[in-house]
Design a protein around this motif. Structure first.
Motif, mmCIF file in Angstrom:
data_model
loop_
_atom_site.group_PDB
_atom_site.id
_atom_site.type_symbol
_atom_site.label_atom_id
_atom_site.label_comp_id
_atom_site.label_asym_id
_atom_site.label_seq_id
_atom_site.Cartn_x
_atom_site.Cartn_y
_atom_site.Cartn_z
ATOM 1 N N ASP A 1 1.805 9.221 -10.626
ATOM 2 C CA ASP A 1 0.903 9.164 -11.778
ATOM 3 C C ASP A 1 0.011 10.396 -11.872
ATOM 4 O O ASP A 1 -0.420 10.779 -12.962
ATOM 5 N N GLU A 2 -0.256 11.021 -10.731
ATOM 6 C CA GLU A 2 -1.074 12.235 -10.706
ATOM 7 C C GLU A 2 -0.257 13.493 -10.966
ATOM 8 O O GLU A 2 -0.782 14.607 -10.917
ATOM 9 N N GLY A 3 1.039 13.303 -11.220
ATOM 10 C CA GLY A 3 1.900 14.446 -11.475
ATOM 11 C C GLY A 3 2.314 15.190 -10.227
ATOM 12 O O GLY A 3 2.789 16.329 -10.298
ATOM 13 N N LYS A 4 2.176 14.548 -9.076
ATOM 14 C CA LYS A 4 2.528 15.167 -7.799
ATOM 15 C C LYS A 4 3.844 14.593 -7.294
ATOM 16 O O LYS A 4 4.270 13.517 -7.704
ATOM 17 N N SER A 5 4.482 15.309 -6.399
ATOM 18 C CA SER A 5 5.723 14.824 -5.799
ATOM 19 C C SER A 5 5.434 13.611 -4.914
ATOM 20 O O SER A 5 4.476 13.599 -4.135
ATOM 21 N N CYS A 6 6.284 12.589 -5.044
ATOM 22 C CA CYS A 6 6.190 11.435 -4.139
ATOM 23 C C CYS A 6 7.502 11.254 -3.397
ATOM 24 O O CYS A 6 7.882 10.141 -3.030
ATOM 25 N N ASN A 7 8.204 12.361 -3.212
ATOM 26 C CA ASN A 7 9.523 12.304 -2.583
ATOM 27 C C ASN A 7 9.445 11.685 -1.192
ATOM 28 O O ASN A 7 10.166 10.735 -0.875
ATOM 29 N N MET A 8 8.580 12.213 -0.345
ATOM 30 C CA MET A 8 8.411 11.696 1.010
ATOM 31 C C MET A 8 7.828 10.286 0.978
ATOM 32 O O MET A 8 8.338 9.360 1.619
ATOM 33 N N GLU A 9 6.758 10.111 0.226
ATOM 34 C CA GLU A 9 6.052 8.822 0.223
ATOM 35 C C GLU A 9 6.893 7.717 -0.420
ATOM 36 O O GLU A 9 6.855 6.563 0.016
ATOM 37 N N GLY A 10 7.652 8.066 -1.475
ATOM 38 C CA GLY A 10 8.528 7.084 -2.089
ATOM 39 C C GLY A 10 9.634 6.643 -1.148
ATOM 40 O O GLY A 10 9.982 5.460 -1.094
ATOM 41 N N LEU B 1 0.820 -1.213 0.000
ATOM 42 C CA LEU B 1 0.000 0.000 0.000
ATOM 43 C C LEU B 1 0.853 1.262 0.000
ATOM 44 O O LEU B 1 0.513 2.249 -0.667
ATOM 45 N N LEU B 2 1.965 1.258 0.733
ATOM 46 C CA LEU B 2 2.870 2.404 0.712
ATOM 47 C C LEU B 2 3.436 2.620 -0.691
ATOM 48 O O LEU B 2 3.515 3.758 -1.175
ATOM 49 N N ALA B 3 3.827 1.535 -1.342
ATOM 50 C CA ALA B 3 4.374 1.641 -2.695
ATOM 51 C C ALA B 3 3.312 2.139 -3.672
ATOM 52 O O ALA B 3 3.583 3.010 -4.517
ATOM 53 N N TYR B 4 2.104 1.602 -3.564
ATOM 54 C CA TYR B 4 1.022 2.024 -4.456
ATOM 55 C C TYR B 4 0.682 3.502 -4.258
ATOM 56 O O TYR B 4 0.414 4.216 -5.225
ATOM 57 N N ARG B 5 0.683 3.960 -3.011
ATOM 58 C CA ARG B 5 0.345 5.373 -2.783
ATOM 59 C C ARG B 5 1.398 6.286 -3.415
ATOM 60 O O ARG B 5 1.058 7.290 -4.064
ATOM 61 N N ALA B 6 2.680 5.936 -3.250
ATOM 62 C CA ALA B 6 3.735 6.750 -3.856
ATOM 63 C C ALA B 6 3.602 6.754 -5.375
ATOM 64 O O ALA B 6 3.734 7.797 -6.031
ATOM 65 N N ALA B 7 3.303 5.588 -5.952
ATOM 66 C CA ALA B 7 3.143 5.497 -7.407
ATOM 67 C C ALA B 7 1.930 6.286 -7.877
ATOM 68 O O ALA B 7 1.971 6.934 -8.933
ATOM 69 N N TRP B 8 0.855 6.249 -7.103
ATOM 70 C CA TRP B 8 -0.346 7.002 -7.470
ATOM 71 C C TRP B 8 -0.039 8.493 -7.515
ATOM 72 O O TRP B 8 -0.470 9.200 -8.438
#
Length: 379
Positions: free
Chosen positions: A309-318, A299-306
Motif C-alpha cells: 500500500d505504501e508503494g514499496k516492494s513486499c517481495n520478501m515479506e509477502g 501480522l506478517l500478512a498485514y505488514r506485507a500488505a502495508w
C-alpha cells in the motif's frame, strides 16, 4: 506503529463476517460434499458487492481503499468457507492482472463486467500448465501474431473457473527463445471460438470452487487485448504474484482461525475425567500455540500488505507471510482434529474439512518451497 483497524476497516470486517456467517457457513458442508459451484451464494455476493470489492469505484466496484482492507474482508470470507471464498475470489484472479498491467481503455471495458449486481460473471487467470508451474520458462502455450490478431494455442491446468469463465487472462509465449523476456498476456473473452474445458479436477479441499484444465485451439484475440507491451508480461505476473501472496496468507489465517475457534469451544464443553478437557494442560497449551501462530501470521500478512500500500516492494515479506501462514494453517487444523479426537476425524464435524482446505494454502500461488527460494534470493 498503529495496530488498530480504521472505522472503515471495522465496518468492512463486520460486513464480510455477517455475510460469511449467514450465507456461507450454513451451506459450506453441502457444497463441499457435492463439489458444486455455489451459484446461489455468488448471486447473493454480487447483490451486496462482494464479488467486486477489490475493483476501484471508477470501474463500478466497491473499491476497498487498500490491500490491508482487502485482507480484512478476505479473512472473514475464508473463515466462512475456503472453497466458496475461492469461488468468490476467482473474479479477482482476472481483474488483478488487468488492474496491474492494463491500459485505461482496457480497464474501462473489462472491469465493469465483474461489477454487475444482477449478473455473476466469472474471471480466470491462466498461467499454470501441465508441465510448467512456478517454472514459467517451461511454458509451452504460444501466441503468434497474425496481422491485427494473435492466435493462441496451448493447455492451462489447475485453473479456478477454468472452462466456465466469462473472461480469461492468458499468459503465453510470444518469443519462445527469449525465456522470461518472451511472455505476453492477453484478455480473452470466454465465448471466443476455440476455448474448451478439459478435465474438471476432484480435489482434496476447496471443493466448492471449480478447478479445471482449459484448452486454447487456434483462439483468435485482437491485438488491443494484449496487456502491456509484447514480451513484457513476466514482470507483470511477478508483481501480481507479489501482491497476491499476502492475500493467500490471510486466507490461511481465516481457515486456521475457524479451526481454532471450533476446537476451543469443543475443549470447553467436552468433559473427560470429571472436567472439561480445556483444563488439561496438554490441550490448553496446544490451543495457546494455535492462537499465537494465527496472530503472528496475520501480522506478517498485514505488514506485507502495508508495504504494498505504501508503494514499496513486499517481495520478501509477502513470501514470508505466505510460507509461514500456509504451514501454520495446516498445523492448526491438524491440532484441531487432534483435540476433537475421534470426532475430529468424522465428517459430521467441520474440522476435517478445514484440515483438507488448509493443505492448499502451502501449495497454490507458489509452494512454500518456492517462497523460500524467493527469500533466499532476496537475502
Amino acid at each position: 506503529m498503529n495496530f488498530e483497524l480504521t472505522p472503515e476497516q471495522r465496518e468492512l470486517k463486520e460486513w464480510a463476517h455477517t455475510f460469511a456467517e449467514k450465507e456461507i457457513r450454513p451451506v459450506a458442508a453441502y457444497y463441499d460434499e457435492h463439489e458444486e459451484m455455489p451459484w446461489d451464494v455468488l448471486k447473493k455476493a454480487a447483490k451486496v458487492g462482494l464479488l467486486s470489492y477489490t475493483i476501484p469505484e471508477e470501474y463500478g466496484g466497491n473499491g476497498v481503499p487498500d490491500l490491508i482492507s482487502s485482507l480484512v474482508v478476505g479473512e472473514e470470507l475464508f473463515w466462512g468457507c475456503a472453497g466458496i471464498a475461492t469461488a468468490i475470489g476467482g473474479i479477482g484472479l482476472a481483474s488483478i492482472p488487468i488492474l496491474e498491467m492494463g491500459s485505461e481503455e482496457q480497464k474501462k471495458k473489462w472491469l465493469p463486467l465483474f461489477c454487475d449486481p444482477d449478473q455473476v460473471r466469472l474471471g480466470a487467470m491462466c498461467l499454470t500448465e501441465p508441465g510448467a508451474g512456478s517454472d514459467v520458462v517451461s511454458m509451452t502455450t504460444r501466441a503468434v501474431r497474425q496481422g491485427d490478431e494473435y492466435v493462441i494455442n496451448g493447455t492451462k491446468t489447475f485453473i479456478t473457473n477454468g472452462g466456465i469463465a466469462d473472461v480469461y487472462v492468458v499468459f503465453a509465449k510470444t518469443n519462445p527463445e527469449a525465456g522470461y523476456a518472451g511472455v505476453s498476456a492477453f484478455i480473452v473473452d470466454g465465448k471466443t471460438p476455440g476455448i474448451s474445458s478439459g478435465k474438471k479436477f476432484k480435489k482434496l479441499g476447496l471443493r466448492a470452487s471449480h478447478t479445471a484444465e482449459v484448452r486454447f485451439d487456434d483462439v483468435h484475440v485482437p491485438v488491443e487485448n494484449r496487456l502491456g507491451e509484447e514480451n513484457m508480461a513476466f514482470l507483470g505476473a511477478m508483481k501480481m504474484l507479489e501482491h497476491s501472496r499476502p492475500t493467500v496468507a490471510i486466507a490461511a489465517v481465516g481457515v486456521a482461525r475457524a479451526a481454532y475457534e471450533y476446537a476451543l469451544s469443543y475443549a470447553k464443553e467436552r468433559v473427560q475425567f470429571g472436567k472439561p478437557i480445556y483444563y488439561n494442560q496438554a490441550i490448553s497449551f496446544t490451543l495457546t500455540d494455535m492462537l499465537t501462530k494465527i496472530e503472528a501470521g496475520r501480522l506478517l500478512a498485514y505488514r506485507a500488505a502495508w508495504l504494498a500500500d505504501e508503494g514499496k516492494s513486499c517481495n520478501m515479506e509477502g513470501s514470508m507471510a505466505k510460507a509461514f501462514c500456509g504451514d501454520m494453517a495446516m498445523e492448526v487444523a491438524t491440532n484441531a482434529v487432534q483435540i476433537l479426537g475421534g470426532y475430529g476425524y468424522m465428517r459430521d464435524y467441520p474440522v476435517e474439512k478445514w484440515l483438507r482446505d488448509a493443505k492448499i494454502m502451502s501449495i497454490y500461488e507458489g509452494t512454500t518451497q518456492i517462497q523460500k527460494r524467493v527469500m533466499t534470493r532476496m537475502m
